[in-house]
Design an enzyme around this catalytic site. Structure first.
Site, short mmCIF file in Angstrom:
data_model
loop_
_atom_site.label_atom_id
_atom_site.label_comp_id
_atom_site.label_asym_id
_atom_site.label_seq_id
_atom_site.Cartn_x
_atom_site.Cartn_y
_atom_site.Cartn_z
N GLY A 1 6.14 -6.70 0.76
CA GLY A 1 5.47 -6.45 2.03
C GLY A 1 6.39 -6.74 3.20
CB SER A 2 5.57 -7.39 6.72
OG SER A 2 4.74 -8.54 6.65
CD1 TRP B 1 -0.02 -1.31 3.23
CD2 TRP B 1 0.56 0.84 3.27
NE1 TRP B 1 0.77 -1.12 4.34
CE2 TRP B 1 1.13 0.20 4.40
CE3 TRP B 1 0.79 2.21 3.10
CZ2 TRP B 1 1.92 0.87 5.34
CZ3 TRP B 1 1.58 2.88 4.03
CH2 TRP B 1 2.12 2.22 5.13
CG ASN B 2 5.03 1.15 0.90
OD1 ASN B 2 4.62 0.23 0.21
ND2 ASN B 2 6.31 1.32 1.14
CB CYS C 1 10.87 -1.24 1.60
SG CYS C 1 11.00 -0.81 -0.14
CD GLU D 1 10.39 -2.16 7.48
OE1 GLU D 1 10.59 -1.66 6.36
OE2 GLU D 1 9.81 -3.26 7.64
CD GLU E 1 10.97 -4.35 -1.92
OE1 GLU E 1 11.34 -4.30 -0.72
OE2 GLU E 1 10.27 -3.49 -2.45
#
Length: 481
Positions: free
Chosen positions: A214-215, A138-139, A272, A376, A238
């Site tokens: 994502g995470s 989403w970022n 990220c 993070e 990623e």
């Protein structure tokens, strides 16, 4: 975001109001989508490459026609200031343009010189994988999605496009532009899926490859599902970052401070490859830190739909609470905050409690026993630590479970020794990308990749096409007598 077993609702971060609700398919409906994609891919792969590239160029035109509508729509979904939305659209188009420009060469047969083997002809063909599942974040939903979606389609694959529930409309915009340009509807399908349905899709025998951004936890779940699937399914991951910067003693401090503030706080630090920890040589530490803090204090935190805002909320109240706790824990452990929270609080913006607004913070007196320097943050927070040498800086930069990007700041233009020092650091740094005098940037001509918990796989550049195709070797014996 709000979820039920059958649907998801996107919550706007700045006002906590529901924006759009999407229904989930049933498992049988999802199976039908995958089967249609597999069938459509066989026909799509037979479309000549030059024609697929031409459709890709038309896609850019179709997407451009929508561009005025996108910034506010994106702001309402994920909270980035509307004034910054046009930049993502430009970056999206730049990446698409570059990947289309190298497609013909990147996907061409690789011929071999056969002077040593008369009577034979050999070459390697790049063939599509089949059905590619793209799970997007989403970022930066446009920027990240284009890295995989367009190259996969141009390569002859079909794409099942699963957007984040925070930004569901972005995938629909991309798919609409693709189909208007001439991509068959079953070759690009947007799927809004619950986590169990994502797992179901990953394990489906007709899904050949998964591209996930994502995470770390999300990446581990994707990898686990792929391993449990029949066969050996390819996966690109990623994931997160805790990206470091090192300010050497000869750096241009005014330039460096401004660039690193932007690299740390753009998109409220929700990138990220955001700069999350800075190591400054002791000779310039006392001069650098006040410059950095003064720039941070000039940010305008507020309603992201207003044009004067340049720092919006983070994505959710839960995320805001997690970020605040990381800061609070660091302070309890001895870190010193340099930005008073009241600088950013107002009648319209609450930076505590049940709010997604987080005041930007700069922490000093930090060390690697603190989570804020090791895990993070994904928020508008950065720690700054003093170092005494290049060797100490590299040791601390590498002391991380992540390895996405790292940046070094030094006067390479006027000082040949500084450039040489940077070149010597490249092989020492455990990271996917090394920057000199810039950060938080992605060049589509370069491979985007990470090490350690930042994931594996490659997007963009020629290597991005390699990931989305498989090599088929052709060995021809021409002379048989």
């Amino acid at each position: 975001m709000e979820f039920s077993t059958t649907s998801q609702t996107t919550i706007s971060p700045h006002n906590q109001q529901g924006l759009v609700t999407k229904q989930y398919p049933s498992e049988s409906e999802l199976d039908g989508s995958i089967e249609r994609a597999a069938k459509a891919q066989k026909a799509w792969s037979k479309v000549p490459l030059k024609e697929r590239i031409a459709i890709g160029n038309k896609f850019m035109d179709e997407f451009q026609k929508m561009s005025d509508e996108l910034p506010l729509e994106l702001t309402l979904q994920m909270g980035r200031p509307v004034s910054q939305g046009a930049g993502e659209i430009r970056g999206f188009l730049d990446r698409a343009r570059y990947m289309l420009s190298i497609a013909e060469k990147s996907l061409a047969d690789v011929g071999l010189e056969d002077t040593d083997k008369p009577g034979f002809k050999r070459f390697i063909r790049r063939t599509p994988l089949g059905v590619v599942l793209v799970v997007a974040p989403w970022n930066f939903p446009y920027l990240v999605s284009i890295n995989s979606v367009l190259p996969a389609i141009v390569s002859g694959n079909a794409v099942l496009f699963k957007p984040s529930p925070q930004t569901p409309l972005t995938a629909e915009r991309i798919a609409l532009a693709l189909t208007r340009a001439g991509v068959p509807e079953d070759v690009i399908q947007v799927l809004h899926l619950s986590p169990p349905l994502v797992e179901h899709a990953i394990k489906h025998t007709l899904v050949d490859f998964v591209s996930f951004t994502g995470s770390v936890a999300g990446g581990q779940a994707v990898e686990k599902a792929a391993v449990e699937a029949s066969g050996f399914k390819g996966v690109a991951l990623e994931l997160g970052g805790k990206d470091p910067a090192y300010v050497r003693p000869d750096a241009d401090l005014d330039y460096t401070a401004a660039e690193l503030v932007d690299g740390a706080f753009f998109n409220s630090g929700q990138s990220c490859c955001a700069v999350e920890r800075i190591y400054v040589h002791k000779d310039v530490y006392d001069a650098f830190v006040p410059k950095f803090v003064e720039i941070v204090k000039q940010y305008k935190l507020g309603d992201p739909t207003k044009p004067e805002t340049n720092l919006g909320p983070v994505v959710s109240i839960a995320s805001a609470k997690r970020i605040r706790k990381q800061v609070e824990d660091a302070i309890k452990a001895g870190a010193k905050p340099l930005v008073p929270e009241e600088t950013f609080s107002s009648a319209d913006v609450k930076t505590s409690g049940e709010s997604a607004y987080v005041a930007p913070q700069v922490l000093v007196d930090v060390n690697h026993s603190m989570e804020v320097m090791m895990e993070e943050t994904f928020g508008p927070v950065v720690g700054i630590q003093k170092v005494s040498s290049d060797e100490e800086a590299v040791k601390l930069m590498n002391d991380s479970p992540y390895g996405l990007t790292a940046s070094v700041w030094t006067n390479a233009e006027k000082n040949a020794d500084s450039q040489e020092a940077f070149l010597n650091l490249i092989d020492e740094l455990q990271t996917g990308t090394v920057f000199l005098n810039r950060c938080d940037f992605l060049d589509p001509a370069l491979a985007w990749t990470g090490v350690k918990n930042s994931g594996r796989g490659i997007s963009l550049s020629k290597f991005g096409y390699d990931q989305l195709t498989r090599a088929k070797s052709v060995h021809m014996k021409i002379k048989t007598s």
